[in-house]
Design a protein around this motif. Structure first.
Motif, PDB file in Angstrom:
ATOM      1  N   ARG A  55       3.361  -2.382 -52.334  1.00  0.00           N
ATOM      2  CA  ARG A  55       2.026  -1.809 -52.721  1.00  0.00           C
ATOM      3  C   ARG A  55       0.949  -1.740 -51.690  1.00  0.00           C
ATOM      4  NH1 ARG A  55       2.003  -6.632 -55.036  1.00  0.00           N
ATOM      5  NH2 ARG A  55       0.469  -8.298 -54.797  1.00  0.00           N
ATOM      6  N   PHE A  56      -0.088  -1.200 -51.965  1.00  0.00           N
ATOM      7  CA  PHE A  56      -1.097  -1.176 -51.278  1.00  0.00           C
ATOM      8  C   PHE A  56      -2.483  -1.569 -52.054  1.00  0.00           C
ATOM      9  CE2 PHE A  56       0.952   1.383 -48.118  1.00  0.00           C
ATOM     10  CZ  PHE A  56       0.549   1.021 -46.783  1.00  0.00           C
ATOM     11  N   GLU A  57      -3.347  -2.186 -51.558  1.00  0.00           N
ATOM     12  CA  GLU A  57      -4.646  -2.699 -52.367  1.00  0.00           C
ATOM     13  C   GLU A  57      -5.610  -2.372 -51.710  1.00  0.00           C
ATOM     14  OE1 GLU A  57      -2.521  -6.879 -54.239  1.00  0.00           O
ATOM     15  OE2 GLU A  57      -3.879  -7.276 -52.611  1.00  0.00           O
ATOM     16  N   ALA A  58      -6.789  -2.257 -52.672  1.00  0.00           N
ATOM     17  CA  ALA A  58      -8.131  -2.024 -52.040  1.00  0.00           C
ATOM     18  C   ALA A  58      -9.022  -3.309 -52.353  1.00  0.00           C
ATOM     19  CB  ALA A  58      -8.790  -0.769 -52.640  1.00  0.00           C
ATOM     20  N   VAL A  59      -9.854  -3.835 -51.412  1.00  0.00           N
ATOM     21  CA  VAL A  59     -10.506  -5.098 -51.723  1.00  0.00           C
ATOM     22  C   VAL A  59     -12.005  -4.817 -51.554  1.00  0.00           C
ATOM     23  CG1 VAL A  59     -10.804  -7.389 -50.701  1.00  0.00           C
ATOM     24  CG2 VAL A  59      -8.897  -6.461 -50.588  1.00  0.00           C
ATOM     25  N   PHE A  60     -12.684  -5.138 -52.724  1.00  0.00           N
ATOM     26  CA  PHE A  60     -14.239  -5.068 -53.015  1.00  0.00           C
ATOM     27  C   PHE A  60     -14.686  -6.507 -53.282  1.00  0.00           C
ATOM     28  CE2 PHE A  60     -12.472  -0.623 -53.879  1.00  0.00           C
ATOM     29  CZ  PHE A  60     -13.368  -0.249 -52.878  1.00  0.00           C
ATOM     30  N   ASP A  61     -15.843  -6.909 -52.553  1.00  0.00           N
ATOM     31  CA  ASP A  61     -16.434  -8.064 -52.800  1.00  0.00           C
ATOM     32  C   ASP A  61     -15.488  -9.338 -52.768  1.00  0.00           C
ATOM     33  OD1 ASP A  61     -18.982  -7.095 -52.839  1.00  0.00           O
ATOM     34  OD2 ASP A  61     -18.739  -6.353 -54.758  1.00  0.00           O
ATOM     35  N   GLY A  62     -14.333  -9.213 -52.048  1.00  0.00           N
ATOM     36  CA  GLY A  62     -13.195 -10.124 -52.145  1.00  0.00           C
ATOM     37  C   GLY A  62     -12.161 -10.242 -53.120  1.00  0.00           C
ATOM     38  N   VAL A  63     -12.221  -9.200 -54.101  1.00  0.00           N
ATOM     39  CA  VAL A  63     -11.131  -9.017 -55.091  1.00  0.00           C
ATOM     40  C   VAL A  63     -10.420  -7.792 -54.592  1.00  0.00           C
ATOM     41  CG1 VAL A  63     -11.053  -8.649 -57.464  1.00  0.00           C
ATOM     42  CG2 VAL A  63     -12.988  -9.913 -56.740  1.00  0.00           C
ATOM     43  N   ALA A  64      -9.280  -8.120 -54.963  1.00  0.00           N
ATOM     44  CA  ALA A  64      -8.126  -6.993 -54.691  1.00  0.00           C
ATOM     45  C   ALA A  64      -7.926  -6.223 -55.908  1.00  0.00           C
ATOM     46  CB  ALA A  64      -6.716  -7.799 -53.844  1.00  0.00           C
ATOM     47  N   TYR A  65      -7.888  -4.834 -55.661  1.00  0.00           N
ATOM     48  CA  TYR A  65      -7.359  -4.343 -56.798  1.00  0.00           C
ATOM     49  C   TYR A  65      -6.240  -3.112 -56.413  1.00  0.00           C
ATOM     50  CZ  TYR A  65     -12.106  -5.110 -58.589  1.00  0.00           C
ATOM     51  OH  TYR A  65     -13.318  -5.977 -58.781  1.00  0.00           O
ATOM     52  N   PRO A  66      -5.302  -2.860 -57.246  1.00  0.00           N
ATOM     53  CA  PRO A  66      -4.272  -1.944 -56.946  1.00  0.00           C
ATOM     54  C   PRO A  66      -4.712  -0.658 -56.405  1.00  0.00           C
ATOM     55  CG  PRO A  66      -4.428  -2.026 -59.314  1.00  0.00           C
ATOM     56  CD  PRO A  66      -5.462  -3.374 -58.602  1.00  0.00           C
ATOM     57  N   ASP A  67      -4.070  -0.052 -55.325  1.00  0.00           N
ATOM     58  CA  ASP A  67      -4.366   1.316 -54.968  1.00  0.00           C
ATOM     59  C   ASP A  67      -3.218   2.024 -55.119  1.00  0.00           C
ATOM     60  OD1 ASP A  67      -5.080   3.681 -53.446  1.00  0.00           O
ATOM     61  OD2 ASP A  67      -6.192   2.276 -51.969  1.00  0.00           O
ATOM     62  N   GLN A  68      -3.091   2.676 -56.272  1.00  0.00           N
ATOM     63  CA  GLN A  68      -1.714   3.393 -56.640  1.00  0.00           C
ATOM     64  C   GLN A  68      -1.677   4.504 -55.799  1.00  0.00           C
ATOM     65  OE1 GLN A  68      -3.867   2.061 -58.746  1.00  0.00           O
ATOM     66  NE2 GLN A  68      -2.896   1.694 -60.730  1.00  0.00           N
ATOM     67  N   GLY A  69      -3.020   5.218 -55.583  1.00  0.00           N
ATOM     68  CA  GLY A  69      -3.032   6.635 -54.852  1.00  0.00           C
ATOM     69  C   GLY A  69      -2.462   6.408 -53.270  1.00  0.00           C
TER      70      GLY A  69
END
Length: 347
Positions: A55-69
């Motif tokens: 998977r890829f992840e997007a990181v905002f304010d130090g928090v990683a979120y799944p980047d399904q797109g």
């Protein structure tokens, strides 16, 4: 500093490169020479960037979120390059996991997103799966439930409707792979959004119709798949009119970049514009990181040719691979794909 393959040597190839319309990879690895295009190495680099290989992840304010797109963009890139099939399988398995899937396309009741549903359905089909049964969810039925009588696919959400040209185009491309094909009303609606100059806007029904390179690139592919060749030709003509002298494409007044050029190049070859595709391919190849760069960066495609940015490189590389190979979304397949993440051969 990023070291790229020589542009002037690549341009010299245009006099005799029509035979290069079919990409090949040497059987024996050798250092890349000026003029070579290594879509396999680009896809290999992309595969090695996947978190836990899936998977890829997007990181905002130090928090990683799944980047399904972005993960699905990688699935498409692996299919286009015909490599990293094992990574593609792992990435799709992650994207279709119920919690990950529903966080992307919605739960189908309170939230349902047309573009995400269509993109996931297309990725499943590209990998030879059944989009009518993805963990018990019929993505095709879900997608069809989001089509309005006028043919437009819209989101159902308390947060609003975020559908756009990508939503409509991916919906047509996904449904085109079904037995019944894409609804004529859907293609008709998309064709009706065309701007006076022939391009297609990202968002319809705006005070001023502004053609968008990325939106036009996916729209013409969807329209061709749906049999609307004349409407697609208008979009292709507009793309030709805005291609830069160096072969690249820019969008929204920005710099020429791998993302827009990758999508435009894919549409150009798919639409039967080989010389324009080759020029775009030269531009993309010039952005590929070469053997003088750090080992971890080699094979990646930089966003715009500036200082290499590992944050933008995954998406730039994923979309650049589509342009380097020129395989349209409607023709993507993993039937002959091989496993493994190729590297740029260097000595």
């Amino acid at each position: 500093m990023v070291v790229r393959l020589s542009r002037h040597r690549l341009l010299a190839l245009l006099c005799g490169v029509l035979a290069a319309l079919t990409l090949t990879t040497p059987a024996i690895a050798a250092p890349p020479q000026a003029g070579t295009v290594r879509s396999d190495a680009a896809a290999g680099w992309l595969a090695r960037q996947l978190v836990d290989g899936e998977r890829f992840e997007a990181v905002f304010d130090g928090v990683a979120y799944p980047d399904q797109g972005l993960t699905l963009d990688a699935v498409f890139a692996f299919a286009a390059a015909g490599v990293a099939d094992d990574f593609g399988a792992q990435a799709l398995a992650w994207a279709t996991r119920p919690d990950v899937r529903d966080g992307y396309i919605g739960d189908g009741t309170t939230e349902a997103y047309a573009g995400a549903t269509a993109k996931l359905a297309l990725a499943v089909a590209v990998r030879g799966g059944d989009p009518t049964d993805v963990g018990g969810v019929d993505l095709i039925a879900r997608l069809e439930s989001l089509q309005t009588p006028g043919g437009r696919f819209t989101d159902r959400s308390a947060w609003g409707d975020f559908s756009n040209a990508f939503s409509q185009s991916f919906a047509i491309l996904a449904l085109d792979r079904t037995a019944q094909g894409a609804p004529a009303t859907a293609a008709g609606w998309l064709a009706g959004t065309r701007c006076p100059d022939g391009g297609y806007p990202l968002l319809p029904a705006q005070p001023a119709c502004m053609s968008d390179v990325d939106a036009t690139a996916v729209a013409v592919q969807a329209l061709r798949a749906a049999g609307r060749k004349a409407d697609a030709a208008a979009g292709l003509h507009w793309l030709l009119s805005v291609q830069r002298a160096d072969g690249g494409f820019t969008n929204a007044g920005g710099v020429a970049n791998a993302n827009s050029t990758g999508l435009a190049a894919q549409a150009l070859r798919d639409g039967g514009r080989p010389l324009a595709w080759l020029r775009a391919r030269v531009f993309l190849a010039d952005l590929q990181v070469g053997c003088a760069a750090p080992v971890t960066d080699r094979g990646a495609v930089d966003f715009d040719g500036g200082v290499f940015d590992p944050g933008t490189a995954p998406r730039a590389t994923a979309q650049a691979v589509l342009g380097l190979t020129g395989t349209g979304y409607a023709r993507l397949s993993t039937v002959t794909a091989t496993a493994g993440a190729p590297t740029l051969p260097c000595r």
